[in-house]
Design an enzyme around this catalytic site. Structure first.
Site, PDB file in Angstrom:
ATOM      1  N   ASP A  47      -9.113  50.549 -68.915  1.00 10.66           N
ATOM      2  CA  ASP A  47      -9.858  51.091 -67.780  1.00 10.66           C
ATOM      3  C   ASP A  47      -9.425  50.455 -66.464  1.00 10.66           C
ATOM      4  O   ASP A  47      -8.609  49.537 -66.436  1.00 10.66           O
ATOM      5  CB  ASP A  47     -11.368  50.896 -67.986  1.00 10.66           C
ATOM      6  CG  ASP A  47     -11.696  49.530 -68.581  1.00 10.66           C
ATOM      7  OD1 ASP A  47     -10.979  48.553 -68.296  1.00 10.66           O
ATOM      8  OD2 ASP A  47     -12.675  49.433 -69.335  1.00 10.66           O
ATOM      9  N   ASP A  77     -25.012  46.367 -73.325  1.00 11.17           N
ATOM     10  CA  ASP A  77     -25.661  47.635 -73.644  1.00 11.17           C
ATOM     11  C   ASP A  77     -24.873  48.445 -74.667  1.00 11.17           C
ATOM     12  O   ASP A  77     -25.163  49.618 -74.901  1.00 11.17           O
ATOM     13  CB  ASP A  77     -25.885  48.469 -72.381  1.00 11.17           C
ATOM     14  CG  ASP A  77     -24.587  48.762 -71.624  1.00 11.17           C
ATOM     15  OD1 ASP A  77     -23.506  48.367 -72.106  1.00 11.17           O
ATOM     16  OD2 ASP A  77     -24.656  49.380 -70.540  1.00 11.17           O
ATOM     17  N   HIS A 128     -21.569  49.196 -74.498  1.00  9.98           N
ATOM     18  CA  HIS A 128     -20.434  49.975 -74.006  1.00  9.98           C
ATOM     19  C   HIS A 128     -19.111  49.326 -74.418  1.00  9.98           C
ATOM     20  O   HIS A 128     -19.021  48.111 -74.582  1.00  9.98           O
ATOM     21  CB  HIS A 128     -20.503  50.177 -72.483  1.00  9.98           C
ATOM     22  CG  HIS A 128     -20.155  48.984 -71.665  1.00  9.98           C
ATOM     23  ND1 HIS A 128     -21.091  48.222 -71.001  1.00  9.98           N
ATOM     24  CD2 HIS A 128     -18.956  48.418 -71.363  1.00  9.98           C
ATOM     25  CE1 HIS A 128     -20.486  47.245 -70.344  1.00  9.98           C
ATOM     26  NE2 HIS A 128     -19.182  47.352 -70.549  1.00  9.98           N
ATOM     27  N   GLU A 162     -20.262  54.003 -70.808  1.00  8.01           N
ATOM     28  CA  GLU A 162     -21.648  53.571 -70.754  1.00  8.01           C
ATOM     29  C   GLU A 162     -22.495  54.347 -71.770  1.00  8.01           C
ATOM     30  O   GLU A 162     -22.073  55.383 -72.287  1.00  8.01           O
ATOM     31  CB  GLU A 162     -22.202  53.796 -69.342  1.00  8.01           C
ATOM     32  CG  GLU A 162     -21.439  53.077 -68.243  1.00  8.01           C
ATOM     33  CD  GLU A 162     -21.673  51.573 -68.215  1.00  8.01           C
ATOM     34  OE1 GLU A 162     -22.252  51.029 -69.188  1.00  8.01           O
ATOM     35  OE2 GLU A 162     -21.274  50.931 -67.226  1.00  8.01           O
TER      36      GLU A 162
END
Length: 270
Positions: free
Chosen positions: A68, A145, A147, A152
């Protein structure tokens, strides 16, 4: 489901990854590595660099594709993933910079408003990975979380590389790289999708510390859900999750995972 390996510390995890990738490069000199940024992979990269040096492994043909990149940061920004990958992977390993790619390389700070250029970057990146023969080993971290990459919660499990809006928690977590100032953290990114990640032949996810325990529990022993994107690894034919004791603390079956790894034939590797 993934193989779960519980280790004492990050250095032990790094050695497992380093040995795996070093052996891959020996067998396949033009191996294609999937690269991640963040703190979790650093020990793995250090171990691989050490093995490459000690065993004089030729890495001149190795290719790399990062997961990314932030939207809006120029390549020269020290916290761009282009700069980070070159600092933490390309230089220590002695890779050919021309063979290591980041999703934002063609953007180089292009603003979010330039929709045509940004929208075309994702499909072009996926095509470049396919043209290279696909990724052999993809290293992954995991967010608090759940990801992976910048996928996400709520991300499609079939998604390709595309632009995403960063969750507020992700920007808070990453502010440590931006002088602890969340206002400096970009709001958007371009990331390999879960579908892209799942095409890699081997996935290796690393997680350390109590802060990752809940995400690891959901990833390994929860249901497969877009709201814990890493849970898609349960569906991968060759995935390895390496965690320390704290990150493994909420796993119900950790005694079995230890037993299985202890009794694994050495020839299987990871």
């Amino acid at each position: 489901m993934p193989e779960i390996i519980i280790v004492k510390n990050e250095a032990e995890a790094g050695d497992i990854y380093g040995r795996c990738v070093a052996d891959l490069i020996k067998a396949k000199p033009n191996a294609v590595l999937g690269l991640a940024t963040g703190s979790s992979p650093l020990a793995a990269y250090r171990s691989l660099a050490r093995i490459v040096k000690e065993e004089s492994i030729d890495v001149s043909q190795v290719q790399g594709f990062a997961l990314d990149e932030y939207i809006g940061l120029p390549l020269t920004h020290p916290e761009s993933y282009h700069a980070t990958i070159h600092r933490t992977v390309v230089e220590p390993l002695g890779l050919d910079p021309a063979k290591v790619h980041v999703p934002g390389d063609v953007l180089n700070g292009t603003p979010l408003e330039d929709g045509e250029k940004i929208a075309s970057a994702g499909p072009a990146y996926d095509a470049a990975i396919e043209a290279a023969g696909g990724i052999d080993v993809q290293i992954l971290g995991i967010g608090t979380d759940g990801h992976v990459g910048f996928n996400e919660p709520g991300s499609s499990l079939a998604s390709g590389t595309r632009v995403k809006t960063l969750a507020e928690q992700t920007r808070i977590d990453n502010a440590r790289f931006f002088d602890n100032d969340i206002n400096q953290v970009p709001t958007h990114c371009i990331t390999q999708g879960i579908g892209t990640i799942m095409k890699a032949r081997h996935l290796v996810l690393l997680a350390f510390g109590a802060g990752k325990a809940e995400a690891i529990e959901e990833t390994v022993e929860g249901g497969v859900s877009a709201f814990c994107p890493a849970s898609a690894l349960q569906m991968h034919p060759h995935a390895t999750i390496i965690v320390d004791e704290e990150a493994a603390s909420r796993l119900r079956h950790k005694d079995y995972y230890r037993y299985a790894y202890t009794h694994k034939p050495a020839w299987q590797g990871i």
